[in-house]
Design a protein around this motif. Sequence first.
Motif, short mmCIF file in Angstrom:
data_model
loop_
_atom_site.label_atom_id
_atom_site.label_comp_id
_atom_site.label_asym_id
_atom_site.label_seq_id
_atom_site.Cartn_x
_atom_site.Cartn_y
_atom_site.Cartn_z
N VAL A 47 28.80 -6.13 41.93
CA VAL A 47 29.02 -4.78 41.42
C VAL A 47 30.45 -4.65 40.92
O VAL A 47 31.36 -5.35 41.38
CB VAL A 47 28.74 -3.72 42.51
CG1 VAL A 47 27.29 -3.78 42.96
CG2 VAL A 47 29.66 -3.89 43.71
N ALA A 48 30.63 -3.75 39.98
CA ALA A 48 31.96 -3.45 39.48
C ALA A 48 32.76 -2.71 40.55
O ALA A 48 32.19 -2.14 41.49
CB ALA A 48 31.86 -2.61 38.20
N ARG A 53 30.92 0.82 46.69
CA ARG A 53 31.00 1.90 47.68
C ARG A 53 31.00 1.39 49.11
O ARG A 53 31.71 1.91 49.97
CB ARG A 53 29.84 2.87 47.46
CG ARG A 53 29.89 3.61 46.12
CD ARG A 53 28.64 4.45 45.90
NE ARG A 53 28.69 5.18 44.64
CZ ARG A 53 28.29 4.68 43.47
NH1 ARG A 53 27.81 3.44 43.42
NH2 ARG A 53 28.37 5.41 42.37
N LEU A 54 30.19 0.37 49.39
CA LEU A 54 30.10 -0.13 50.76
C LEU A 54 31.43 -0.73 51.20
O LEU A 54 31.90 -0.47 52.31
CB LEU A 54 28.99 -1.18 50.85
CG LEU A 54 28.73 -1.74 52.25
CD1 LEU A 54 28.26 -0.66 53.20
CD2 LEU A 54 27.70 -2.87 52.18
N ALA A 55 32.06 -1.52 50.35
CA ALA A 55 33.36 -2.11 50.69
C ALA A 55 34.43 -1.03 50.81
O ALA A 55 35.28 -1.08 51.70
CB ALA A 55 33.76 -3.14 49.63
N TRP A 56 34.39 -0.05 49.93
CA TRP A 56 35.40 1.02 49.97
C TRP A 56 35.32 1.79 51.28
O TRP A 56 36.33 2.12 51.90
CB TRP A 56 35.19 1.97 48.79
CG TRP A 56 36.19 3.08 48.72
CD1 TRP A 56 37.42 3.04 48.13
CD2 TRP A 56 36.06 4.40 49.28
NE1 TRP A 56 38.07 4.25 48.29
CE2 TRP A 56 37.26 5.10 48.99
CE3 TRP A 56 35.05 5.05 49.99
CZ2 TRP A 56 37.46 6.42 49.39
CZ3 TRP A 56 35.26 6.37 50.38
CH2 TRP A 56 36.45 7.04 50.08
N LEU A 57 34.10 2.05 51.74
CA LEU A 57 33.94 2.85 52.95
C LEU A 57 34.20 2.04 54.22
O LEU A 57 34.91 2.50 55.13
CB LEU A 57 32.53 3.43 53.01
CG LEU A 57 32.20 4.23 54.27
CD1 LEU A 57 33.01 5.53 54.31
CD2 LEU A 57 30.70 4.53 54.35
N PRO A 163 34.25 2.95 35.14
CA PRO A 163 33.25 1.92 34.88
C PRO A 163 33.79 0.87 33.92
O PRO A 163 34.64 1.17 33.06
CB PRO A 163 32.09 2.69 34.26
CG PRO A 163 32.28 4.10 34.68
CD PRO A 163 33.77 4.30 34.77
N PRO A 164 33.33 -0.36 34.01
CA PRO A 164 33.86 -1.42 33.14
C PRO A 164 33.38 -1.27 31.70
O PRO A 164 32.27 -0.80 31.45
CB PRO A 164 33.30 -2.70 33.76
CG PRO A 164 32.04 -2.26 34.45
CD PRO A 164 32.32 -0.87 34.95
N ASP A 217 31.49 -7.38 31.65
CA ASP A 217 31.67 -6.20 32.51
C ASP A 217 31.94 -6.60 33.95
O ASP A 217 32.71 -5.93 34.64
CB ASP A 217 30.41 -5.32 32.47
CG ASP A 217 30.25 -4.60 31.14
OD1 ASP A 217 31.28 -4.18 30.59
OD2 ASP A 217 29.12 -4.45 30.68
N LEU A 218 31.27 -7.65 34.41
CA LEU A 218 31.40 -8.10 35.79
C LEU A 218 32.04 -9.48 35.82
O LEU A 218 31.59 -10.37 35.10
CB LEU A 218 30.04 -8.17 36.48
CG LEU A 218 29.25 -6.87 36.61
CD1 LEU A 218 27.90 -7.14 37.25
CD2 LEU A 218 30.03 -5.84 37.41
#
Length: 603
Positions: A47-48, A53-57, A163-164, A217-218
């Motif tokens: 994911v970009a 979200r999971l890593a951020w949280l 977004p990329p 993009d990724l």
Amino acid sequence: MSFQSFDDPAGGADHPARLSALRDRLTAEGLDAFVVPRADAHQGEYVADADARLAWLTGFAGSAGFAIVTADRAGVFIDGRYRVQVKAQVDPAHFTPVNWPETKPSDWLREALPAGGRLGFDPWLHTQQEIETLDKALADSGIGLIAVDRNPLDAIWTDRPAPPVGRARVHDDAVAGETAAGKRARLAAQLRQDGQAAALLTLPDSISWLLNIRGSDLPKNPVVQSFAVLSDDGHVALFADPEKFDDALRAHLGNQVAILHPEGLAPALLDLEGPVRVDPATAPEAAFRLLEDANTQIARASDPAILPKARKNAAELDGMRAAHRRDGVAMVRLLAWLDAQDPASLTEIDVVEHLESLRREAGILDISFDTICGAGPNGAIVHYRVTRASNRRLARGEVLLIDSGGQYPDGTTDITRTVALGNPLPDAIAPYTAVLRGMIALSRARFPQGVGGAHLDALARQHLWAQGLDYDHGTGHGVGAALCVHEGPARISRVSTLPLEAGMILSNEPGYYREGAFGIRIENLVAINQAEAEPGRALLEFETLTLCPIDRRLIDVAALSRDEIAWLDAYHAQVRDTLSPHLDDDARQWLDQATRPLAVSPS
């Protein structure tokens, strides 16, 4: 400049504060819990930054998993690949690792929420199949699933990246083996045959394959992040940022492909005439809801590109073989260099950077995933990614696991080699030999058409099982041709019954991991070919694409059968004959020694 960052993606973040802010937001919105998946709206493995979200949280940066947050619990659900990694990345005072799929989210929720609890989810981040499975599992619990209009985590992520907008490029028809117009016509004909007016494509690799385009993009995955609607007349509406496409690429796409802004997807779905083919296993729940709101007939069926993409044609197979020859040269140069060094003078990052420099010389556009380079106990972390904080100095007597790959213009590689640093660690020899024997057994397999990966998985595990050992990941995944290194739908695992077909490319990678000590994995990529068989019977077999020696120092040769020795000697002879003309004298001499026949009588 390295392709791989060695910074901790979640290092220094105040995850407890983020968790507290999310809980406040859930209370304000009348939700008792919320699901935070690893996935983005395209359900890709990578994911970009804007979708991490999971890593951020939580701080957990693995490529699979999810979290469920309630007022007093925060479970991070991870499978066997990440059970060591998660311990190092999440704060145990606030986040609890949950072994999944052994613990089902529905069972966890029944304990964590009272009857009448409201579980929120973002319908763009879950497939319909996921939501239906969870809803069915909670049917008699009184827990309600609530689709949110705006993700509450996004509302508190004030510095969320944009977004990329990576530049897209043409993927040459000669390498693709078929024009984009030909692919569009072929898939459109299938839609007409199935009585479908259009198909919604949500997987960027399917879209990139269909249109013979590649993107940036990724990192490490050359796809164009996009959605597309393929009509039964072969026209395509491509929903992607127009800034990604230059004039040359627009000319390549032609006037039957319209480039539209992503914000136009939802209105377009509301205007579609059915039946519209949508894949419940890959498309977001939100797409189904939009079509249902418009009373559009939905044909629930697999992504029409997913199997054609998996069946590589002759040009794609030739490109993959050529990429593996170049990649094999880079790997041999790395291993020869590594053997010439004092291990104590090197760190994991040194090895990663040197390998990337060799692959750049071999012509890669990017690496195909973050290199896994684990020395000693770090090798036992299945998807270990070295950071500056975890970087370990090598040492004699240890085992080093290197899992890496490259994205070439004509192919994608993925290879794992486990090597001894000096004299081999005695405890590693028996499991290494068992892993090797399993890899050879799968390489030599011949099987009828209709066989799935689940039928073959035990071949790779049998010798480990005999020692009371096993590994907690699949034996093989599909691989794209100059596309994603992890490609569905084919794989070799206990749960995959999809019939394997000629042209598919898979990894063959059994392993063994002893926490706190070492990790072992040996991985080659294999292509499926037709095999000779008696009249009226169709058989398939594997062709090994990867070209690189297997460390003989860790093999208990006395444990190998005559056929296993013959296979390994023949493989090493192929590696030597193919790569030697492309090596300098030092690397060639090293390769001659690394691939010499096994000098022990067979059992």
